[in-house]
Design a protein around this motif. Structure first.
Motif, mmCIF file in Angstrom:
data_model
loop_
_atom_site.group_PDB
_atom_site.id
_atom_site.type_symbol
_atom_site.label_atom_id
_atom_site.label_comp_id
_atom_site.label_asym_id
_atom_site.label_seq_id
_atom_site.Cartn_x
_atom_site.Cartn_y
_atom_site.Cartn_z
ATOM 1 N N THR A 1 3.120 21.540 7.056
ATOM 2 C CA THR A 1 4.223 22.482 6.866
ATOM 3 C C THR A 1 5.135 22.074 5.719
ATOM 4 N N GLN A 2 4.912 20.876 5.169
ATOM 5 C CA GLN A 2 5.686 20.443 4.006
ATOM 6 C C GLN A 2 4.796 20.254 2.774
ATOM 7 N N GLY A 3 3.672 20.963 2.772
ATOM 8 C CA GLY A 3 2.803 20.914 1.608
ATOM 9 C C GLY A 3 1.506 20.188 1.885
ATOM 10 N N VAL A 4 0.743 19.944 0.821
ATOM 11 C CA VAL A 4 -0.579 19.334 0.922
ATOM 12 C C VAL A 4 -0.493 17.847 0.587
ATOM 13 N N VAL A 5 -1.133 17.045 1.433
ATOM 14 C CA VAL A 5 -1.258 15.606 1.182
ATOM 15 C C VAL A 5 -2.725 15.334 0.853
ATOM 16 N N THR A 6 -2.983 14.569 -0.213
ATOM 17 C CA THR A 6 -4.365 14.254 -0.608
ATOM 18 C C THR A 6 -4.582 12.746 -0.503
ATOM 19 N N PRO A 7 -4.963 12.276 0.677
ATOM 20 C CA PRO A 7 -5.070 10.829 0.906
ATOM 21 C C PRO A 7 -6.422 10.276 0.478
ATOM 22 N N VAL B 1 0.848 -1.198 0.000
ATOM 23 C CA VAL B 1 0.000 0.000 0.000
ATOM 24 C C VAL B 1 0.883 1.248 0.000
ATOM 25 N N ALA B 2 0.505 2.241 -0.780
ATOM 26 C CA ALA B 2 1.218 3.522 -0.774
ATOM 27 C C ALA B 2 0.822 4.276 0.492
ATOM 28 N N VAL B 3 1.761 4.436 1.417
ATOM 29 C CA VAL B 3 1.448 5.032 2.713
ATOM 30 C C VAL B 3 2.436 6.154 3.019
ATOM 31 N N THR B 4 1.902 7.259 3.543
ATOM 32 C CA THR B 4 2.719 8.391 3.984
ATOM 33 C C THR B 4 2.480 8.605 5.468
#
Length: 403
Positions: free
Chosen positions: A226-232, A14-17
């Motif tokens: 603080t390091q940008g936008v994440v669109t999960p 799975v692609a996970v951040t």
């Protein structure tokens, strides 16, 4: 918990951040007692806890302290807490916490072996020791009751305790031994597991604050950091004590209080016990951490105040001195304070939100976050993958106290 979930998900492809406010394992995963102790699966709310707590409130050196406050959130938490301080709720919670810890212990052993993680993991049990004969008698009686819950203690007198750990002072009148508990250096384990998760493809962003969470209808669409936008596509909220304010940004109510705890780590002590020790009424844990020794304890409800109260630090060290022989170490031991996420009924919050369809919550473990971390991470991953959880999580519904 977040690292465990990222590890499980990454292994599944799975692609996970993972968004980490500081460095990996810089919060409560760093400075805790490092215990995995199925034998000690008692929830915080228990019969008589509030009565004892009121006596302790006037003593800033006590194991349990509530900073006077008229905070509506604290008062609401205390109301639900007192409702859980009864025998039925207490004995109902113990098998749940026991099995969660046992499940995590199995995963600790599996992951450590599979991934060759060095975290000074030891599964040789521990001792709970008492100086007060009445406290020892009460503990003995509860140990007999716990046999009905498949939790087994050895009842030991002073000589038997000292034969196992000569460091124990003569003033100790007796204790309980459990051979199935374990301990480790939590920071080493979490950091190594994070590296393994990255090796399987997980993306870990450290020093990353969440600024806002954008909810549209019943779905989280974006997370501003603080390091940008994440669109999960899906979100796991496993932010410990900070889960409550983050959940509020998307209209989810998690009843929880930050419970401050302290630890003092002696570097290269003159003597090390061969297992963990729990110092009876003082409620201080003493854990070997490789070549070091850590004292950990206290539960302080003071909001998000991270100030270190030196009197409470002194009380922890004093407990060590009264139960154990003198232990010398290098000058300037490491003093740490952190916030544990405490639910009102002593049970964690694990599951999918009823209000936000792509939000899964895993928090509220109080002092058992490391002890239940691997299994909680696995359960959260199963929920995210829309699999049937391998453990019944119905009692852990995240919004069970929602208004």
């Amino acid at each position: 918990i977040g690292v465990s979930a990222a590890y499980v998900l990454a292994k599944e492809g799975v692609a996970v951040t993972l968004l980490e406010k500081g460095a990996v394992s810089s919060g409560s995963s760093y400075g805790n007692a490092g215990l995995v102790l199925p034998c000690h699966s008692n929830p915080i709310p228990a019969p008589g806890v509030l009565t004892q707590g009121l006596k302790w409130l006037l003593n800033p050196e006590s194991p349990f302290y509530i900073k006077p406050s008229i905070s509506p959130d604290l008062l609401r938490w205390l109301w639900q807490f007192q409702k859980a301080c009864n025998a039925d709720a207490y004995w109902r919670a113990i098998p749940l916490l026991r099995d969660m810890q046992r499940g995590s212990l199995a995963l600790f052993k599996e992951w450590i072996a599979t991934e060759s993680i060095e975290s000074h993991f030891r599964e040789n049990g521990g001792l709970t020791i008492y100086k007060d004969p009445r406290a020892f008698d009460a503990a003995r009686k509860e140990a007999e009751e716990l046999r009905n819950y498949d939790i087994n203690f050895d009842i030991l007198d002073t000589k038997a305790l000292q034969a196992l750990e000569p460091i124990i002072r003569d003033e100790v009148v007796g204790g309980l031994g459990c051979q199935t508990d374990a301990y480790l250096v939590p920071a080493l384990f979490v950091q190594a597991l994070a590296e393994k998760a990255q090796a399987y493809g997980a993306r870990i962003l450290t020093q990353t604050d969440v600024l806002d969470i954008e909810r549209v209808g019943e779905t989280i669409k974006a997370v501003q950091t603080t390091q940008g936008v994440v669109t999960p596509t899906q979100v796991l909220l496993a932010a410990g004590a900070w889960s409550t304010p983050l959940a509020k940004t998307v209209g989810v109510d998690i009843l929880m209080q930050p419970a401050k705890g302290y630890s003092i780590t002696l570097k290269n002590p003159s003597i090390l016990p061969s297992r963990y020790l729990f110092l009876g009424k003082s409620k201080v844990a003493v854990t070997p951490m490789g070549a070091d020794l850590r004292y950990a304890g206290t539960l302080e409800l003071a909001g998000f105040d991270m100030t270190i109260n030196q009197r409470r630090v002194g009380a922890i060290l004093k407990a060590g001195e009264t139960y154990l022989q003198k232990i010398d170490g290098e000058p300037n031991p490491e003093v740490w304070a952190g916030l544990r996420p405490a639910s009102a009924d002593g049970l964690p919050y694990i599951g999918r939100s009823a209000r936000v369809k792509n939000l899964v919550i895993a928090t509220g473990h109080a002092m058992l976050g490391v002890a239940m971390g691997p299994l909680t991470g696995q359960l959260a991953a199963e929920v995210l993958l829309e699999q049937n959880p391998s453990f019944d999580i119905l009692p852990f519904a995240p919004e069970r106290f929602a208004r």
